[in-house]
Write an enzyme that holds these catalytic residues in place. Structure first.
Site, PDB file in Angstrom:
ATOM      1  N   ARG A  30       0.796  -1.435   0.022  1.00  0.00           N
ATOM      2  CA  ARG A  30       0.124   0.029   0.044  1.00  0.00           C
ATOM      3  C   ARG A  30       0.932   1.189  -0.032  1.00  0.00           C
ATOM      4  O   ARG A  30       1.952   1.318   0.672  1.00  0.00           O
ATOM      5  CB  ARG A  30      -0.871   0.181   1.189  1.00  0.00           C
ATOM      6  CG  ARG A  30      -2.213  -0.988   1.392  1.00  0.00           C
ATOM      7  CD  ARG A  30      -3.002  -1.070   2.399  1.00  0.00           C
ATOM      8  NE  ARG A  30      -3.734  -1.984   2.386  1.00  0.00           N
ATOM      9  CZ  ARG A  30      -4.606  -2.419   1.507  1.00  0.00           C
ATOM     10  NH1 ARG A  30      -5.009  -1.855   0.775  1.00  0.00           N
ATOM     11  NH2 ARG A  30      -5.196  -3.860   1.827  1.00  0.00           N
ATOM     12  N   ASP A  31       0.464   2.204  -0.715  1.00  0.00           N
ATOM     13  CA  ASP A  31       1.335   3.473  -0.650  1.00  0.00           C
ATOM     14  C   ASP A  31       1.031   4.179   0.376  1.00  0.00           C
ATOM     15  O   ASP A  31      -0.016   4.014   0.939  1.00  0.00           O
ATOM     16  CB  ASP A  31       0.715   4.346  -2.216  1.00  0.00           C
ATOM     17  CG  ASP A  31       1.412   5.612  -2.438  1.00  0.00           C
ATOM     18  OD1 ASP A  31       2.104   5.377  -3.535  1.00  0.00           O
ATOM     19  OD2 ASP A  31       1.724   6.473  -1.523  1.00  0.00           O
ATOM     20  N   ILE A  32       2.234   4.621   0.749  1.00  0.00           N
ATOM     21  CA  ILE A  32       2.219   5.438   2.110  1.00  0.00           C
ATOM     22  C   ILE A  32       1.378   6.525   2.145  1.00  0.00           C
ATOM     23  O   ILE A  32       0.700   7.406   3.031  1.00  0.00           O
ATOM     24  CB  ILE A  32       3.553   5.830   2.488  1.00  0.00           C
ATOM     25  CG1 ILE A  32       3.841   6.147   4.058  1.00  0.00           C
ATOM     26  CG2 ILE A  32       4.173   6.970   1.880  1.00  0.00           C
ATOM     27  CD1 ILE A  32       5.159   5.974   4.764  1.00  0.00           C
ATOM     28  N   ASN A  88       4.431   6.271 -13.874  1.00  0.00           N
ATOM     29  CA  ASN A  88       5.163   7.381 -13.995  1.00  0.00           C
ATOM     30  C   ASN A  88       6.355   7.436 -14.229  1.00  0.00           C
ATOM     31  O   ASN A  88       7.033   6.522 -13.906  1.00  0.00           O
ATOM     32  CB  ASN A  88       5.017   8.290 -12.590  1.00  0.00           C
ATOM     33  CG  ASN A  88       3.528   8.701 -12.059  1.00  0.00           C
ATOM     34  OD1 ASN A  88       2.730   8.944 -13.128  1.00  0.00           O
ATOM     35  ND2 ASN A  88       3.383   8.704 -10.800  1.00  0.00           N
ATOM     36  N   VAL A  97      10.339   7.986  -7.200  1.00  0.00           N
ATOM     37  CA  VAL A  97      11.363   6.500  -6.419  1.00  0.00           C
ATOM     38  C   VAL A  97      11.484   6.005  -7.904  1.00  0.00           C
ATOM     39  O   VAL A  97      10.616   5.526  -8.764  1.00  0.00           O
ATOM     40  CB  VAL A  97      10.385   5.794  -5.941  1.00  0.00           C
ATOM     41  CG1 VAL A  97      11.202   4.505  -5.361  1.00  0.00           C
ATOM     42  CG2 VAL A  97       9.763   6.570  -4.509  1.00  0.00           C
ATOM     43  N   HIS A 101       7.571   0.979 -11.026  1.00  0.00           N
ATOM     44  CA  HIS A 101       6.336   0.563 -10.208  1.00  0.00           C
ATOM     45  C   HIS A 101       5.170   1.125 -11.087  1.00  0.00           C
ATOM     46  O   HIS A 101       4.908   1.989 -11.770  1.00  0.00           O
ATOM     47  CB  HIS A 101       6.501   1.302  -9.011  1.00  0.00           C
ATOM     48  CG  HIS A 101       6.499   2.622  -8.972  1.00  0.00           C
ATOM     49  ND1 HIS A 101       7.837   3.268  -9.043  1.00  0.00           N
ATOM     50  CD2 HIS A 101       5.889   3.651  -8.648  1.00  0.00           C
ATOM     51  CE1 HIS A 101       7.657   4.448  -8.927  1.00  0.00           C
ATOM     52  NE2 HIS A 101       6.300   4.628  -8.434  1.00  0.00           N
ATOM     53  N   HIS A 103       1.200   2.075 -10.415  1.00  0.00           N
ATOM     54  CA  HIS A 103       0.183   2.457  -9.302  1.00  0.00           C
ATOM     55  C   HIS A 103      -1.282   1.852  -9.583  1.00  0.00           C
ATOM     56  O   HIS A 103      -1.619   1.952 -10.968  1.00  0.00           O
ATOM     57  CB  HIS A 103       0.079   4.080  -9.134  1.00  0.00           C
ATOM     58  CG  HIS A 103       1.311   4.774  -8.863  1.00  0.00           C
ATOM     59  ND1 HIS A 103       1.316   5.542  -7.622  1.00  0.00           N
ATOM     60  CD2 HIS A 103       2.233   5.023  -9.655  1.00  0.00           C
ATOM     61  CE1 HIS A 103       2.560   5.811  -7.630  1.00  0.00           C
ATOM     62  NE2 HIS A 103       3.216   5.853  -8.856  1.00  0.00           N
TER      63      HIS A 103
END
Ligand code: 5GP
Length: 118
Positions: A30-32, A88, A97, A101, A103
């Protein structure tokens, strides 16, 4: 993974994260700072800095990344309602980052995207 980003450290369990999926090639957590009710990041275990730096040899891995996200959406029960996947790339794409990755955003109707950064 030879390079070191915050995601590599999450994979090595050096910093905590809510890991929701892992297989031989891909892990997801999970994204922070979630941008939707569901915001999960799918990350390859192999080091690939950006989509721009991906090579033909990464095609299967990128396919696995997308399918892992789609499987997760189906298993979690929000595939029919729908979701968005985003990668992205570099500065204008908003990448912060530098480990590839994807999303996965879901859980509510999402607004449009792609407007220039303020
Ligand atoms: P990018 O902007 O590179 O496409 O996405 C990076 C994402 O990683 C951001 O949405 C950001 O909130 C998330 N992120 C950054 N650091 C951490 C962290 O330490 N833990 C988790 N779970 N997510 C993080």
């Amino acid at each position: 993974m030879s390079e070191d980003t915050i995601f590599h450290r999450i994979l090595r369990r050096e910093i905590p994260a809510d890991i929701v999926y892992e297989d031989d090639d891909v892990f997801a957590f999970r994204d922070i700072a979630p941008q939707a009710p569901v915001h999960v990041l799918f990350v390859p275990k192999a080091s690939v800095r950006t989509l721009d730096e991906a090579k033909a040899g990464h095609a299967e891995l990128i396919g696995k990344l997308a399918l892992a996200a789609a499987d997760y959406a189906r298993k979690e029960g929000f595939a029919d309602d729908g979701y968005r996947v985003v990668i992205n790339c570099n500065d204008n794409g908003g990448q912060t980052v530098f480990q590839l990755h994807l999303h996965l955003l879901a859980g509510a109707p999402l607004g449009r995207f792609g407007t220039p950064r303020a």
